[in-house]
Scaffold this motif. Structure first.
Motif, PDB file in Angstrom:
ATOM      1  N   ASP A 150      -6.508 -13.275  15.999  1.00  0.00           N
ATOM      2  CA  ASP A 150      -6.331 -13.483  14.647  1.00  0.00           C
ATOM      3  C   ASP A 150      -5.988 -15.286  14.648  1.00  0.00           C
ATOM      4  N   LEU A 151      -5.323 -15.197  15.986  1.00  0.00           N
ATOM      5  CA  LEU A 151      -4.275 -16.148  15.791  1.00  0.00           C
ATOM      6  C   LEU A 151      -4.579 -17.783  16.245  1.00  0.00           C
ATOM      7  N   PRO A 152      -4.326 -19.002  15.635  1.00  0.00           N
ATOM      8  CA  PRO A 152      -5.173 -19.894  16.385  1.00  0.00           C
ATOM      9  C   PRO A 152      -5.177 -20.566  17.505  1.00  0.00           C
ATOM     10  N   ALA A 153      -5.994 -20.595  18.096  1.00  0.00           N
ATOM     11  CA  ALA A 153      -6.450 -20.578  19.688  1.00  0.00           C
ATOM     12  C   ALA A 153      -5.556 -21.202  20.496  1.00  0.00           C
ATOM     13  N   ALA A 154      -5.449 -22.299  20.028  1.00  0.00           N
ATOM     14  CA  ALA A 154      -4.684 -23.642  19.987  1.00  0.00           C
ATOM     15  C   ALA A 154      -2.765 -23.110  20.114  1.00  0.00           C
ATOM     16  N   ALA A 155      -2.687 -21.969  19.897  1.00  0.00           N
ATOM     17  CA  ALA A 155      -1.513 -21.629  19.635  1.00  0.00           C
ATOM     18  C   ALA A 155      -0.613 -20.594  20.979  1.00  0.00           C
ATOM     19  N   ILE A 156      -1.531 -20.091  21.492  1.00  0.00           N
ATOM     20  CA  ILE A 156      -1.305 -19.491  22.321  1.00  0.00           C
ATOM     21  C   ILE A 156      -0.403 -19.886  23.975  1.00  0.00           C
ATOM     22  N   SER A 157      -0.091 -18.933  24.196  1.00  0.00           N
ATOM     23  CA  SER A 157      -0.133 -19.526  25.104  1.00  0.00           C
ATOM     24  C   SER A 157      -1.245 -19.983  26.779  1.00  0.00           C
ATOM     25  N   GLY A 158      -0.662 -20.855  27.799  1.00  0.00           N
ATOM     26  CA  GLY A 158      -1.376 -21.572  29.154  1.00  0.00           C
ATOM     27  C   GLY A 158      -1.615 -20.734  29.265  1.00  0.00           C
TER      28      GLY A 158
END
Length: 266
Positions: A150-158
């Motif tokens: 449910d987190l923004p996809a751009a905010a997760i780790s590489g």
């Protein structure tokens, strides 16, 4: 010793590609059998990513042909190649800032199956959406992304973006998956998860082609390695034969006789 399978699933013949005066690929021929896990290796600038782009329709070849499962695809648009059963990931996946991880996975299903059912409010559309959501949830769980769904996809780790890229490719239900450096910049724990996931996919019948720098990964996962140097194939061999192959050593060091492959990769 070079090895090529007799029953090619992916058949690349005499492919050439130049950008201006720079000949990036020259007379490249590779055949990959169903169920193989092939590592595509070579020094920086050897043409690996260009070859991947030619295979998947993102870059047109200047000469030669690419056949997948008996069908010629080098003149086919990238989105249509996906529908033949071939999918890929990218070295640096770009994720939308305003979509969650689950929404990105769902969008990948829409891109594969078309937008008609999504736009038309029918029972068929609702059934399609439920099936896609269930599949996305399963793949996110398989690749350990459920905690960030449910987190923004751009905010997760590489590393998590690399995993999400694999999820998106698998939403297309491919029979062959091409991966561009799937473990680059990935935490060692996530690397083990990627290795395990790819081995499971292969056990289920998936054919894999992997561009990778990590030689430990290559030894753990691949059944065969194809080595490019300055746009040409110089070797096709088992991973354990790389360090004793003079042409591979020359490609990486410019000379034979040393053993660089214990610490360096493609």
């Amino acid at each position: 010793m070079n090895r090529t399978p007799a029953n090619a699933f992916l058949d690349i013949r005499s492919v050439a590609k130049a950008f201006g005066g720079n000949q990036v690929l020259e007379d490249v021929s590779v055949q990959i059998a169903p169920g193989e896990i092939v590592g595509l290796l070579g020094p920086n600038g050897s043409g690996k990513s260009t070859l991947l782009n030619v295979i998947t329709g993102f870059t047109p070849a200047d000469a030669g042909s690419v056949h997948f499962d008996g069908r010629r695809i080098d003149r086919v648009a990238a989105h249509r190649i996906v529908r033949t059963g071939m999918a890929r990931t990218f070295q640096l996946p770009s994720m939308p800032a305003k979509m969650s991880v689950m929404e990105v996975a769902m969008a990948a299903a829409t891109a594969h199956h078309g937008v008609f059912d999504t736009l038309v409010g029918t029972a068929r559309a609702r059934a399609t959406e439920r099936a896609a959501r269930d599949k996305a949830a399963h793949l996110l769980q398989e690749l350990l992304l459920t905690p960030v769904r449910d987190l923004p996809a751009a905010a997760i780790s590489g590393g998590q973006k690399k995993l999400l890229g694999i999820v998106c490719a698998l939403m297309a239900e491919p029979r062959m998956l091409l991966l561009d450096e799937p473990t680059a910049g990935v935490h060692p724990n996530l690397r083990r998860d990627i290795v395990a996931a790819l081995q499971r996919l292969n056990a289920q019948g998936m054919t894999l082609v992997i561009v990778e720098h990590d030689m430990h990964f290559i030894r753990d996962v691949c059944t065969r390695c194809v080595v490019l140097d300055r746009g040409s194939i110089v070797a096709s061999c088992r991973p354990d034969e790389l360090a004793s192959n003079d042409r591979v050593l020359q490609a990486y060091l410019g000379t034979a006789g040393a053993k660089p492959l214990a610490t360096e990769g493609a």
